[in-house]
Structure formats: structure tokens, C-alpha cells
Design a protein around this motif. Structure first.
Motif, PDB file in Angstrom:
ATOM      1  N   GLU A  45      14.563  72.299  57.598  1.00 53.39           N
ATOM      2  CA  GLU A  45      14.530  73.628  58.182  1.00 53.39           C
ATOM      3  C   GLU A  45      13.326  73.773  59.109  1.00 53.39           C
ATOM      4  O   GLU A  45      12.308  73.096  58.934  1.00 53.39           O
ATOM      5  CB  GLU A  45      14.457  74.711  57.097  1.00 53.39           C
ATOM      6  N   HIS A  47      11.215  77.146  60.805  1.00 56.13           N
ATOM      7  CA  HIS A  47      11.160  78.604  60.792  1.00 56.13           C
ATOM      8  C   HIS A  47       9.875  79.084  61.456  1.00 56.13           C
ATOM      9  O   HIS A  47       8.872  78.360  61.533  1.00 56.13           O
ATOM     10  CB  HIS A  47      11.248  79.137  59.357  1.00 56.13           C
ATOM     11  N   CYS A  68      18.181  85.212  61.344  1.00 51.40           N
ATOM     12  CA  CYS A  68      17.096  86.029  61.881  1.00 51.40           C
ATOM     13  C   CYS A  68      16.801  87.155  60.893  1.00 51.40           C
ATOM     14  O   CYS A  68      17.736  87.865  60.452  1.00 51.40           O
ATOM     15  CB  CYS A  68      17.485  86.592  63.240  1.00 51.40           C
ATOM     16  N   SER A  97      11.615  87.323  62.522  1.00 48.58           N
ATOM     17  CA  SER A  97      11.421  85.968  62.029  1.00 48.58           C
ATOM     18  C   SER A  97      12.753  85.237  62.087  1.00 48.58           C
ATOM     19  O   SER A  97      13.818  85.850  61.982  1.00 48.58           O
ATOM     20  CB  SER A  97      10.880  85.971  60.592  1.00 48.58           C
ATOM     21  N   TRP A  98      12.703  83.913  62.269  1.00 52.78           N
ATOM     22  CA  TRP A  98      13.941  83.152  62.385  1.00 52.78           C
ATOM     23  C   TRP A  98      13.837  81.829  61.632  1.00 52.78           C
ATOM     24  O   TRP A  98      12.739  81.349  61.354  1.00 52.78           O
ATOM     25  CB  TRP A  98      14.315  82.906  63.845  1.00 52.78           C
ATOM     26  N   ARG A  99      15.002  81.291  61.322  1.00 58.11           N
ATOM     27  CA  ARG A  99      15.065  80.034  60.580  1.00 58.11           C
ATOM     28  C   ARG A  99      16.245  79.206  61.081  1.00 58.11           C
ATOM     29  O   ARG A  99      17.356  79.720  61.226  1.00 58.11           O
ATOM     30  CB  ARG A  99      15.228  80.306  59.086  1.00 58.11           C
TER      31      ARG A  99
END
Length: 269
Positions: A45, A47, A68, A97-99
């Protein structure tokens, strides 16, 4: 003073995962534009939290899912190569924030720029965009505009993919966009991230301005990044080398207006 070494960024040849390339305005390279490239193994991942920046994540190859603010936005199909003209991208605004989750071994590009307006995240799928063929003769390229300037979908970022067939020029006639002089020209910093078929091939790119204090000719290879802080920046694909490049652009205004070099006004774009 810009030099060949500062404009031509090569990835670490020994890395098979992690961050391959990274430039950021805070590092003094550019004022507005940031650009990273990551290799993710299946299951890994990536992020981040956007406080004062917006981000466009482009899938170069592989398969990823994107979320998101903890909410899934979408998952791509598998993309074997950037040459398949089937782009996938995601957008996350500032104050979010995003991943990214790799569903297969994947290569992704992270384009970023300063932003102030919080917007809804979105996904760009192959069916959402068209392949536009530009130019004539040996000046043909195939362009996929992921974040068109005419759409109010971001604060500063402009992102597109282009395929230049072997023996053709691109970003030609030589043009520039380094003056905040609308409506004639807009100021936009730009990066070119290359993949080349075959991967032993190379491109030619010249970055130069009218005064002559910037004039650098480079031969980017597969996986290289060229920074265009200002000036004209034509590209050529040698015989036997097909070029893919991902363009990211950002400046004080999200407008794309260019000025063609006066010596080349007689040429069709």
C-alpha cells in the motif's frame, strides 16, 4: 542555472520496489509541480495526507484500488503496459487522505500541486477519455487527456499521456508556456516521464529558451524523467523506438496556452 544533470532524472537501477523518482517544490526544483514514481509489489500500500496539495495518481502498469478519506473510490482493471492506451487515474484534493493498494505488481505515478479548494475524489477510466491523434506527416502523436484544462476538476494540475510512434516528433513545433501572460500564454511547469518500446531505446528532447542561457539536449531512456521548468521542449522518437510519456503540468493558473517559437510558425501543429 539549469543543467543536464538537474533536468534529466534517472531512477535507481537497483530498486525493484519503492520510490524510484521524486521531485517536490519544497526541494527547490520547481515552484508548483511535484512528481513521484513508485513500484508496488502485490499487496503493498501507498498512502498520504494532502494538507495543502492536490494529487493525481496514474496507473502506469498493474492493477490498483484507491480510497480517499477511508472510502473506496474504485479499482482498476489490469494494465499490462502504458502503450495499451487504456489509462486509469485517481484524483484527491487538498484536505484529504488517500490510499493506493496494489492488487498486482504495479507502477504508479503521483502528480501533485498546491491547492486550496476541497473537491470530490474521482476516478478516470478508459471509457471516460478519448485518444486524440494530433499532427500530420512525421509529427504525429496520440494524446489522452486525463485532466483537461477546460474541465473545472482541479485547482492547478493538468495531466495527460502521449504515444509518439517511431520516427515522429512530438511537442512540436517547439512551443513554450513559461509566461503568465494570458490570454496569449500561461505559465506552466512540466515533467515528461518516459517509457520506451523497446526498453533499450531512447528519445531525444531539447529544452531551451530564446535568450540561450538554457539550452540542453538529452536522451532520456525507459523510466527517465525530464523536467521542463521553462522554455521550448520538443521531443523526437528515433526509428525503431516508440515513446510513451506522461505529462504533468502546474502553474499559478490552471490554463494551458502556448507560444510557438517564431522560427516555426509556418509549421502545422
Amino acid at each position: 542555472m539549469w543543467t543536464k544533470e538537474s533536468l534529466h532524472i534517472c531512477p535507481d537501477p537497483g530498486k525493484s520496489s519503492g520510490k524510484l523518482i521524486s521531485i517536490a517544490p519544497a526541494e527547490g526544483m520547481l515552484e508548483y509541480l511535484g512528481f513521484d514514481v513508485h513500484l508496488l509489489k502485490q499487496g503493498e500500500e501507498l498512502h498520504s495526507t494532502n494538507d495543502t496539495t492536490e494529487t493525481c495518481i496514474v496507473l502506469i502498469s498493474g492493477k490498483i484500488g484507491f480510497a480517499c478519506d477511508g472510502v473506496p473510490v474504485g479499482q482498476t482493471d489490469y494494465r499490462a503496459s502504458p502503450f495499451d492506451r487504456r489509462p486509469w487515474a485517481f484524483y484527491a484534493s487538498c484536505k484529504s487522505s488517500w490510499r493506493v493498494t496494489a492488487e498486482a505488481d504495479s507502477e504508479i505515478a503521483v502528480c501533485s500541486a498546491p491547492a486550496q479548494n476541497q473537491r470530490k475524489p474521482f476516478m478516470v477510466k478508459p471509457d471516460d477519455v478519448a485518444v486524440e491523434t494530433r499532427g500530420t506527416g512525421s509529427n504525429v502523436r496520440h494524446v489522452i487527456d486525463l485532466m483537461p484544462a477546460e474541465k473545472d476538476i482541479a485547482d492547478r494540475l493538468l495531466v495527460l499521456e502521449a504515444i509518439t510512434p517511431e520516427g515522429n516528433s512530438s511537442s512540436y513545433p517547439p512551443h513554450k508556456h513559461d509566461k503568465d501572460n494570458l490570454p496569449e500564454e500561461s505559465r506552466l511547469e512540466e515533467t515528461y516521464y518516459y517509457h520506451i518500446e523497446p526498453d533499450s531505446g531512447f528519445a531525444f528532447q531539447r529544452v531551451y529558451n530564446a535568450s540561450g542561457d538554457l539550452d540542453v539536449a538529452m536522451t532520456p531512456g525507459d523510466g527517465d524523467l525530464i523536467i521542463v521548468p521553462e522554455g521550448y521542449h520538443p521531443v523526437c522518437a528515433p526509428h525503431g523506438c516508440e515513446l510513451y510519456y506522461l505529462n504533468a503540468m502546474a502553474g499559478p493558473k490552471r490554463v494551458w496556452k502556448t507560444t510557438v517559437h517564431p522560427d516555426f510558425l509556418w509549421l502545422s501543429t
